[in-house]
Design a protein around this motif. Structure first.
Motif, PDB file in Angstrom:
ATOM      1  N   LYS A  13     -36.207  15.324 -10.949  1.00 50.59           N
ATOM      2  CA  LYS A  13     -36.106  14.069 -10.200  1.00 50.59           C
ATOM      3  C   LYS A  13     -35.731  14.405  -8.765  1.00 50.59           C
ATOM      4  CE  LYS A  13     -34.546  11.746 -14.408  1.00 50.59           C
ATOM      5  NZ  LYS A  13     -33.505  10.936 -15.062  1.00 50.59           N
ATOM      6  N   ILE A  95     -32.482   4.370  -8.900  1.00 52.45           N
ATOM      7  CA  ILE A  95     -31.075   4.588  -9.228  1.00 52.45           C
ATOM      8  C   ILE A  95     -30.303   3.292  -9.007  1.00 52.45           C
ATOM      9  CG2 ILE A  95     -28.992   5.898  -8.638  1.00 52.45           C
ATOM     10  CD1 ILE A  95     -31.050   7.893  -7.226  1.00 52.45           C
ATOM     11  N   ARG A  96     -29.658   2.813 -10.046  1.00 52.80           N
ATOM     12  CA  ARG A  96     -28.784   1.648  -9.886  1.00 52.80           C
ATOM     13  C   ARG A  96     -27.443   2.097  -9.308  1.00 52.80           C
ATOM     14  NH1 ARG A  96     -28.257  -2.072 -14.985  1.00 52.80           N
ATOM     15  NH2 ARG A  96     -28.185  -3.721 -13.441  1.00 52.80           N
ATOM     16  N   PHE A  97     -26.837   1.222  -8.547  1.00 51.56           N
ATOM     17  CA  PHE A  97     -25.504   1.526  -8.016  1.00 51.56           C
ATOM     18  C   PHE A  97     -24.697   0.235  -7.907  1.00 51.56           C
ATOM     19  CE2 PHE A  97     -28.414   0.988  -4.442  1.00 51.56           C
ATOM     20  CZ  PHE A  97     -27.745   0.084  -3.626  1.00 51.56           C
ATOM     21  N   GLU A 107     -32.387  -0.904  -5.570  1.00 53.03           N
ATOM     22  CA  GLU A 107     -32.065   0.402  -6.157  1.00 53.03           C
ATOM     23  C   GLU A 107     -32.617   1.510  -5.281  1.00 53.03           C
ATOM     24  OE1 GLU A 107     -33.644   0.236 -10.127  1.00 53.03           O
ATOM     25  OE2 GLU A 107     -32.226  -1.297 -10.779  1.00 53.03           O
ATOM     26  N   GLN A 174     -21.259   8.359  -6.332  1.00 56.75           N
ATOM     27  CA  GLN A 174     -22.317   8.297  -7.341  1.00 56.75           C
ATOM     28  C   GLN A 174     -22.959   9.681  -7.467  1.00 56.75           C
ATOM     29  OE1 GLN A 174     -22.712   5.020  -8.760  1.00 56.75           O
ATOM     30  NE2 GLN A 174     -20.860   4.819  -7.510  1.00 56.75           N
ATOM     31  N   LYS A 175     -23.187  10.129  -8.692  1.00 59.47           N
ATOM     32  CA  LYS A 175     -23.743  11.468  -8.919  1.00 59.47           C
ATOM     33  C   LYS A 175     -24.979  11.409  -9.832  1.00 59.47           C
ATOM     34  CE  LYS A 175     -19.242  13.770  -8.425  1.00 59.47           C
ATOM     35  NZ  LYS A 175     -18.264  14.687  -9.065  1.00 59.47           N
ATOM     36  N   PRO A 176     -26.053  10.826  -9.336  1.00 63.77           N
ATOM     37  CA  PRO A 176     -27.257  10.756 -10.173  1.00 63.77           C
ATOM     38  C   PRO A 176     -27.899  12.146 -10.315  1.00 63.77           C
ATOM     39  CG  PRO A 176     -27.747  10.010  -7.959  1.00 63.77           C
ATOM     40  CD  PRO A 176     -26.262  10.239  -8.001  1.00 63.77           C
TER      41      PRO A 176
END
Length: 204
Positions: A13, A95-97, A107, A174-176
């Motif tokens: 990703k 990515i949701r936050f 997103e 946040q750590k996607p």
């Protein structure tokens, strides 16, 4: 029979600039890859059309003002390496936050390139026909090696995406599982989505 063995996908990703994406496309050019849209007609796109589609997707998220179109980038990629006919799948995801007490309505973007871990083997016994999945690395070693090459090429120019969003009462990191290039990071910092939600990019 364990049909779940070798299920799932190898995935990467990432979010990179259109120019960086163009250098990734060059790897596919060497394999004479075909890019097919996942519409009913399976429309074929050449590399210029794929680049333009990615550029439009990228611009949606990095412009200072939000564009009025819907971003979309999905292709199946087919190619032949040696005696192996195979392919990858690439699609945009997000990515949701958090934004205070709820999820933000927008997103953050990324692309996911994927390769199935399993290779379907059709078998038959006294009960009838069935199939199992065996390791793609044994049946399509050149395909797996190419996926590895593409993934490593992208990893070299990217780092893990880390950003802070406004959670309930404080900024929360946040750590996607997404990688981003420095140039894409710089473009994103000035984007409408970062301004709208007061996001903070955390870089090494």
């Amino acid at each position: 029979m364990d049909r779940l063995k070798h299920s799932g996908f190898y995935k990467l990703k990432f979010f990179i600039t259109p120019e960086e994406f163009k250098s990734v496309l060059k790897l596919f050019e060497q394999k004479e890859a075909h890019f097919n849209c996942t519409n009913y007609a399976q429309t074929k796109h050449d590399q210029n059309q794929v680049y333009e589609a990615y550029n439009k997707f990228y611009q949606y998220f990095t412009r200072q003002e939000k564009p009025d179109y819907h971003p979309f980038f999905v292709y199946s990629i087919s190619f032949t390496i040696g005696n192996e006919s195979s392919g990858f799948f690439v699609r945009n995801e997000s990515i949701r936050f958090p934004f205070f007490q709820q999820w933000a309505e927008d997103e953050l973007p990324y692309l996911m390139v994927s390769l199935p871990k399993g290779f379907q083997i059709d078998l038959e016994d006294e009960k009838g026909k069935y199939y199992i999945y065996e390791d793609i690395r044994e049946h399509r070693p050149l395909t797996y090696a190419f996926f590895d090459e593409v993934a490593n090429d992208i990893k070299k120019s990217t780092e893990p995406l880390r950003f802070s969003a406004h959670a309930a009462d404080a900024l929360q990191e946040q750590k996607p599982p997404v990688r981003i290039s420095k140039s894409a990071m710089n473009d994103m910092i000035n984007s409408w989505i970062f301004k709208k939600y007061k996001l903070v990019m955390n870089s090494k």
